[in-house]
Scaffold this motif. Sequence first.
Motif, PDB file in Angstrom:
ATOM      1  N   THR A   1       0.676  -1.256  -0.183  1.00  0.00           N
ATOM      2  CA  THR A   1      -0.129  -0.027   0.098  1.00  0.00           C
ATOM      3  C   THR A   1       0.822   1.296   0.087  1.00  0.00           C
ATOM      4  OG1 THR A   1      -1.863  -0.980   1.148  1.00  0.00           O
ATOM      5  CG2 THR A   1      -1.688   1.200   1.233  1.00  0.00           C
ATOM      6  N   ILE A   2       1.764   1.212   0.929  1.00  0.00           N
ATOM      7  CA  ILE A   2       2.592   2.561   0.974  1.00  0.00           C
ATOM      8  C   ILE A   2       3.728   2.752  -0.403  1.00  0.00           C
ATOM      9  CG2 ILE A   2       4.522   3.459   2.228  1.00  0.00           C
ATOM     10  CD1 ILE A   2       3.397   1.935   4.680  1.00  0.00           C
ATOM     11  N   GLU A   3       4.055   1.643  -0.845  1.00  0.00           N
ATOM     12  CA  GLU A   3       4.795   1.684  -2.343  1.00  0.00           C
ATOM     13  C   GLU A   3       3.906   1.966  -3.476  1.00  0.00           C
ATOM     14  OE1 GLU A   3       6.430  -2.095  -1.960  1.00  0.00           O
ATOM     15  OE2 GLU A   3       8.698  -1.083  -1.434  1.00  0.00           O
ATOM     16  N   CYS A   4       2.624   1.819  -3.109  1.00  0.00           N
ATOM     17  CA  CYS A   4       1.765   2.138  -4.487  1.00  0.00           C
ATOM     18  C   CYS A   4       1.796   3.608  -4.850  1.00  0.00           C
ATOM     19  CB  CYS A   4       0.134   1.946  -4.122  1.00  0.00           C
ATOM     20  SG  CYS A   4      -0.964   2.182  -5.220  1.00  0.00           S
ATOM     21  N   PRO A   5       1.919   4.025  -6.070  1.00  0.00           N
ATOM     22  CA  PRO A   5       2.169   5.378  -6.582  1.00  0.00           C
ATOM     23  C   PRO A   5       1.031   6.128  -6.234  1.00  0.00           C
ATOM     24  CG  PRO A   5       1.842   3.724  -8.379  1.00  0.00           C
ATOM     25  CD  PRO A   5       2.064   2.879  -7.187  1.00  0.00           C
ATOM     26  N   HIS A   6      -0.337   5.642  -6.191  1.00  0.00           N
ATOM     27  CA  HIS A   6      -1.498   6.120  -5.700  1.00  0.00           C
ATOM     28  C   HIS A   6      -1.752   6.420  -4.274  1.00  0.00           C
ATOM     29  CE1 HIS A   6      -2.718   4.560  -9.939  1.00  0.00           C
ATOM     30  NE2 HIS A   6      -2.210   5.659 -10.067  1.00  0.00           N
ATOM     31  N   LEU A   7      -0.718   6.207  -3.396  1.00  0.00           N
ATOM     32  CA  LEU A   7      -0.952   6.382  -2.030  1.00  0.00           C
ATOM     33  C   LEU A   7      -1.517   8.015  -1.839  1.00  0.00           C
ATOM     34  CD1 LEU A   7      -0.722   5.371   0.825  1.00  0.00           C
ATOM     35  CD2 LEU A   7       1.583   6.393   0.735  1.00  0.00           C
ATOM     36  N   MET A   8      -2.466   8.000  -1.046  1.00  0.00           N
ATOM     37  CA  MET A   8      -3.409   9.289  -0.854  1.00  0.00           C
ATOM     38  C   MET A   8      -3.159   9.402   0.610  1.00  0.00           C
ATOM     39  SD  MET A   8      -7.162  10.614  -1.664  1.00  0.00           S
ATOM     40  CE  MET A   8      -7.734  10.175  -0.274  1.00  0.00           C
ATOM     41  N   VAL A   9      -2.475  10.722   1.160  1.00  0.00           N
ATOM     42  CA  VAL A   9      -2.354  11.022   2.442  1.00  0.00           C
ATOM     43  C   VAL A   9      -2.504  12.693   2.096  1.00  0.00           C
ATOM     44  CG1 VAL A   9      -0.886   9.278   3.341  1.00  0.00           C
ATOM     45  CG2 VAL A   9       0.290  11.112   2.304  1.00  0.00           C
ATOM     46  N   ASP A  10      -2.999  13.169   3.378  1.00  0.00           N
ATOM     47  CA  ASP A  10      -3.102  14.650   3.372  1.00  0.00           C
ATOM     48  C   ASP A  10      -1.688  15.319   3.610  1.00  0.00           C
ATOM     49  OD1 ASP A  10      -5.687  14.323   3.094  1.00  0.00           O
ATOM     50  OD2 ASP A  10      -6.285  14.720   5.357  1.00  0.00           O
ATOM     51  N   SER A  11      -0.815  14.583   4.164  1.00  0.00           N
ATOM     52  CA  SER A  11       0.466  15.177   4.433  1.00  0.00           C
ATOM     53  C   SER A  11       1.394  13.924   4.772  1.00  0.00           C
ATOM     54  CB  SER A  11       0.542  16.257   5.849  1.00  0.00           C
ATOM     55  OG  SER A  11       0.008  15.095   7.129  1.00  0.00           O
ATOM     56  N   GLU A  12       2.607  14.122   5.123  1.00  0.00           N
ATOM     57  CA  GLU A  12       3.826  13.136   5.172  1.00  0.00           C
ATOM     58  C   GLU A  12       3.673  12.884   6.712  1.00  0.00           C
ATOM     59  OE1 GLU A  12       6.251  10.694   3.259  1.00  0.00           O
ATOM     60  OE2 GLU A  12       5.060  12.355   2.378  1.00  0.00           O
ATOM     61  N   LYS A  13       3.258  13.991   7.377  1.00  0.00           N
ATOM     62  CA  LYS A  13       2.886  13.619   8.797  1.00  0.00           C
ATOM     63  C   LYS A  13       1.958  12.655   9.141  1.00  0.00           C
ATOM     64  CE  LYS A  13       1.235  15.980  13.003  1.00  0.00           C
ATOM     65  NZ  LYS A  13       0.669  17.215  13.462  1.00  0.00           N
ATOM     66  N   GLN A  14       0.860  12.612   8.441  1.00  0.00           N
ATOM     67  CA  GLN A  14      -0.149  11.666   8.548  1.00  0.00           C
ATOM     68  C   GLN A  14       0.272  10.311   8.255  1.00  0.00           C
ATOM     69  OE1 GLN A  14      -3.453  11.844   5.764  1.00  0.00           O
ATOM     70  NE2 GLN A  14      -4.806  11.777   7.377  1.00  0.00           N
ATOM     71  N   LEU A  15       1.129  10.133   7.148  1.00  0.00           N
ATOM     72  CA  LEU A  15       1.756   8.848   6.785  1.00  0.00           C
ATOM     73  C   LEU A  15       2.447   8.292   8.033  1.00  0.00           C
ATOM     74  CD1 LEU A  15       2.351   6.534   4.860  1.00  0.00           C
ATOM     75  CD2 LEU A  15       3.982   7.942   3.840  1.00  0.00           C
ATOM     76  N   CYS A  16       3.243   9.406   8.503  1.00  0.00           N
ATOM     77  CA  CYS A  16       4.474   8.824   9.272  1.00  0.00           C
ATOM     78  C   CYS A  16       3.695   8.428  10.763  1.00  0.00           C
ATOM     79  CB  CYS A  16       5.507  10.179   9.850  1.00  0.00           C
ATOM     80  SG  CYS A  16       6.705   9.696  10.925  1.00  0.00           S
ATOM     81  N   GLU A  17       2.638   9.258  11.237  1.00  0.00           N
ATOM     82  CA  GLU A  17       1.965   8.895  12.329  1.00  0.00           C
ATOM     83  C   GLU A  17       1.260   7.378  12.340  1.00  0.00           C
ATOM     84  OE1 GLU A  17       0.493  13.019  14.369  1.00  0.00           O
ATOM     85  OE2 GLU A  17      -0.693  12.159  12.447  1.00  0.00           O
ATOM     86  N   ALA A  18       0.802   7.073  11.054  1.00  0.00           N
ATOM     87  CA  ALA A  18       0.217   5.756  10.705  1.00  0.00           C
ATOM     88  C   ALA A  18       1.147   4.902  10.872  1.00  0.00           C
ATOM     89  CB  ALA A  18      -0.562   5.834   9.412  1.00  0.00           C
ATOM     90  N   ILE A  19       2.431   4.964  10.319  1.00  0.00           N
ATOM     91  CA  ILE A  19       3.435   3.798  10.378  1.00  0.00           C
ATOM     92  C   ILE A  19       3.853   3.625  11.841  1.00  0.00           C
ATOM     93  CG2 ILE A  19       5.759   3.366   9.739  1.00  0.00           C
ATOM     94  CD1 ILE A  19       5.053   4.526   7.094  1.00  0.00           C
ATOM     95  N   LEU A  20       4.208   4.777  12.498  1.00  0.00           N
ATOM     96  CA  LEU A  20       4.550   4.735  13.866  1.00  0.00           C
ATOM     97  C   LEU A  20       3.675   3.932  14.469  1.00  0.00           C
ATOM     98  CD1 LEU A  20       6.348   8.087  14.431  1.00  0.00           C
ATOM     99  CD2 LEU A  20       7.552   5.750  14.082  1.00  0.00           C
ATOM    100  N   TYR A  21       2.370   4.276  14.680  1.00  0.00           N
ATOM    101  CA  TYR A  21       1.323   3.481  15.421  1.00  0.00           C
ATOM    102  C   TYR A  21       1.228   2.153  15.108  1.00  0.00           C
ATOM    103  CZ  TYR A  21      -3.415   1.837  16.426  1.00  0.00           C
ATOM    104  OH  TYR A  21      -4.704   1.167  16.740  1.00  0.00           O
ATOM    105  N   TRP A  22       1.278   1.693  13.814  1.00  0.00           N
ATOM    106  CA  TRP A  22       1.161   0.221  13.328  1.00  0.00           C
ATOM    107  C   TRP A  22       2.257  -0.348  14.020  1.00  0.00           C
ATOM    108  CZ3 TRP A  22       4.105  -3.396  11.126  1.00  0.00           C
ATOM    109  CH2 TRP A  22       3.497  -4.381  10.538  1.00  0.00           C
ATOM    110  N   VAL A  23       3.583   0.286  13.718  1.00  0.00           N
ATOM    111  CA  VAL A  23       4.889  -0.583  14.301  1.00  0.00           C
ATOM    112  C   VAL A  23       4.580  -0.593  15.893  1.00  0.00           C
ATOM    113  CG1 VAL A  23       7.262  -0.308  14.780  1.00  0.00           C
ATOM    114  CG2 VAL A  23       6.325   0.354  12.567  1.00  0.00           C
ATOM    115  N   SER A  24       4.183   0.275  16.622  1.00  0.00           N
ATOM    116  CA  SER A  24       4.175   0.087  18.187  1.00  0.00           C
ATOM    117  C   SER A  24       3.037  -0.942  18.356  1.00  0.00           C
ATOM    118  CB  SER A  24       3.536   1.625  18.799  1.00  0.00           C
ATOM    119  OG  SER A  24       2.455   1.783  18.133  1.00  0.00           O
ATOM    120  N   GLU A  25       1.836  -1.137  17.851  1.00  0.00           N
ATOM    121  CA  GLU A  25       0.834  -1.700  17.848  1.00  0.00           C
ATOM    122  C   GLU A  25       1.329  -3.460  17.633  1.00  0.00           C
ATOM    123  OE1 GLU A  25      -2.433  -1.411  19.305  1.00  0.00           O
ATOM    124  OE2 GLU A  25      -1.289   0.137  20.052  1.00  0.00           O
ATOM    125  N   ASN A  26       2.161  -3.441  16.670  1.00  0.00           N
ATOM    126  CA  ASN A  26       2.619  -4.994  16.458  1.00  0.00           C
ATOM    127  C   ASN A  26       4.148  -5.209  16.912  1.00  0.00           C
ATOM    128  OD1 ASN A  26       1.005  -6.040  14.042  1.00  0.00           O
ATOM    129  ND2 ASN A  26       0.886  -3.659  13.791  1.00  0.00           N
TER     130      ASN A  26
END
Length: 627
Positions: A206-231
Amino acid sequence: MAFAGDGEDAAVAGDPVVLEITDTSSAAASGAPSLPRPAPVCVSDLARFDPLPSPTVAVRADRHRLIGTSSYFRALLGGSFSESGRAYVQVGCNLEAAVQVLRYLFEPSESFTITPDNFLPLLEGALFLAVESLLVECERWFRTMCSQTSATIVPLDFLIEVWYFAQEHGVTFVQDTCPEYLAQNFAHVISRRLFNKIPYGLLCSTIECPHLMVDSEKQLCEAILYWVSENTKPCERPNPNSVDDHLFLLSKVKICLLPLEFATGTKRHWLDFGNNIVRTILNLLKDSLKTLMDAIADGNLEGYCIRITEYSKNIVLSGCPQITTAFLYISVIPTYLDVSFKRRIVSSYTQVDHQSFILYDELEKAGKTLLFRNVHMVDLSKCPNVHFGAAIDWLKLAFPELRILRALYCLSFQFVDLLYLFLRCPWIDEIDMAIDKSTITPRQSVVYSSSEVLGKLKQNPRKYYISRPSYDRQPNLVFLNISRLTLEGRDDIDDVDLLKISVLKNSLCYINIRNCTLLTDGGISNFLLRCTKIHSMVLSYTSFGNRSIQTLHYMTVNIQELHLSGCKGIDAAPMSLLMGIINITKFLCLRGTSLTDDALCKFFGSSLEYLDVSETAKIFITLVLIF
């Protein structure tokens, strides 16, 4: 959607065969004692079983239909197997999957549809029984569902379950479609309860998809950090493979586009990662031109481009002091442009001057930029190194459907830029260019006329606008669409400027000029006299006073929202007059004004939802009578 079946009669016509289907997916089936053969039922009877009788069901079906639609049954019933001549054939497979396939083959097409509930059994059955037409229908349905624009249509738990199945059985259309769907809806997906349950492989794709739609790079970074912490399981030694996986995910974040404040906060829990972000941002602040030029030479300019795709709706760069105008332009030019032209872009828009608009004209005429018609909001708040004259040209160039521009806390966004925005992007609906004065205690003095502020000098228009033919033209009133304008805290706006803003008289419905200390009562009055469609006004800590109230009295106004906190220039009689003409107001703030009990009694509104009369001379019993 057309299906293979054409009615119950077809299930028993021609050469009938009874299929005894035993569920091999159930653990109980293998250890169950031998049971007598179940009585055969027609395919149409299967829909009435809920749940299915387990572990075995006998179904009467047409042999020729099975052979003609399924490679599995073609080999079993029409080939050299011993079952080919029998009227009673035993099959071991997933019972629910087989039943769904038989219903698809024999029920009328109008009575059978694919849903998230039966998709996986249908897909499993189609693969096991080799029903090519059903595989085509499953793929068509899945792709159609995942092409919908709403992220709420496809349940996330359904996608996760289908992804696991596709990985196990090599279903390529699912493996291709799932990441694309999640990428296009990523800004919505990250708020889902099950986001942290997304498999690592699916998240990577999903993250490597060229059509990745995020409002900001901060939004993407927060999502990844949350996923990593939960896993990451606490109190356990990290698995080297999982650490590598987490680092790979974080490597996909363009840390050069993260807000500095966010980067500093990240260091509390992710020290090395946070330090890396801070170093990158500080290097850009030191010399962004050299960094971008080196990126061009290395073929790595994409790592500094804002994520904008054909599906993007919002672009949020708020809080990024390292962002210059060059970052904006390199993000909307095609990748195929030659290196020398990219160097010109970076060089020209890092230090914007009067030469920059020459390059802009070349970009516009040659069609060397991409259009992003789905982008409706751009936020450049707290971006002090963005040149807003050139940024406005960028908005016009790339976002023809833009509706909202936010440029809060930007002292560099001057009134001359606002007028230029009116000219270049008249289709915008909402503009917010407020400056924060919340840390300063307002010291209000009433200014009645513009003669009292004529001595204050204003900055001249910047060099960028010189020689621009369009800049001296008046905006086309027909196309101006701005309905909401926030100028809170702007000390660079006076009565003359406010009069220029009245060019929006045909569209403006909301105005916020809180803490605009250069405005006079007369200037506000003249503005209100022209902009008669305004129904919401935030006028707190301005010189709004008796004259402006007289203007409202002689106008047909439908004020729904009125904020007058700290307006000291209103006498008792005008205040009473004001209370009598705002009867449909829903939100009313009179904090710290000269409001008295007598004036409040003049208010007869029945739509009031919010009232603030603190720090006034009102009497409690009057409030009781109002409510």
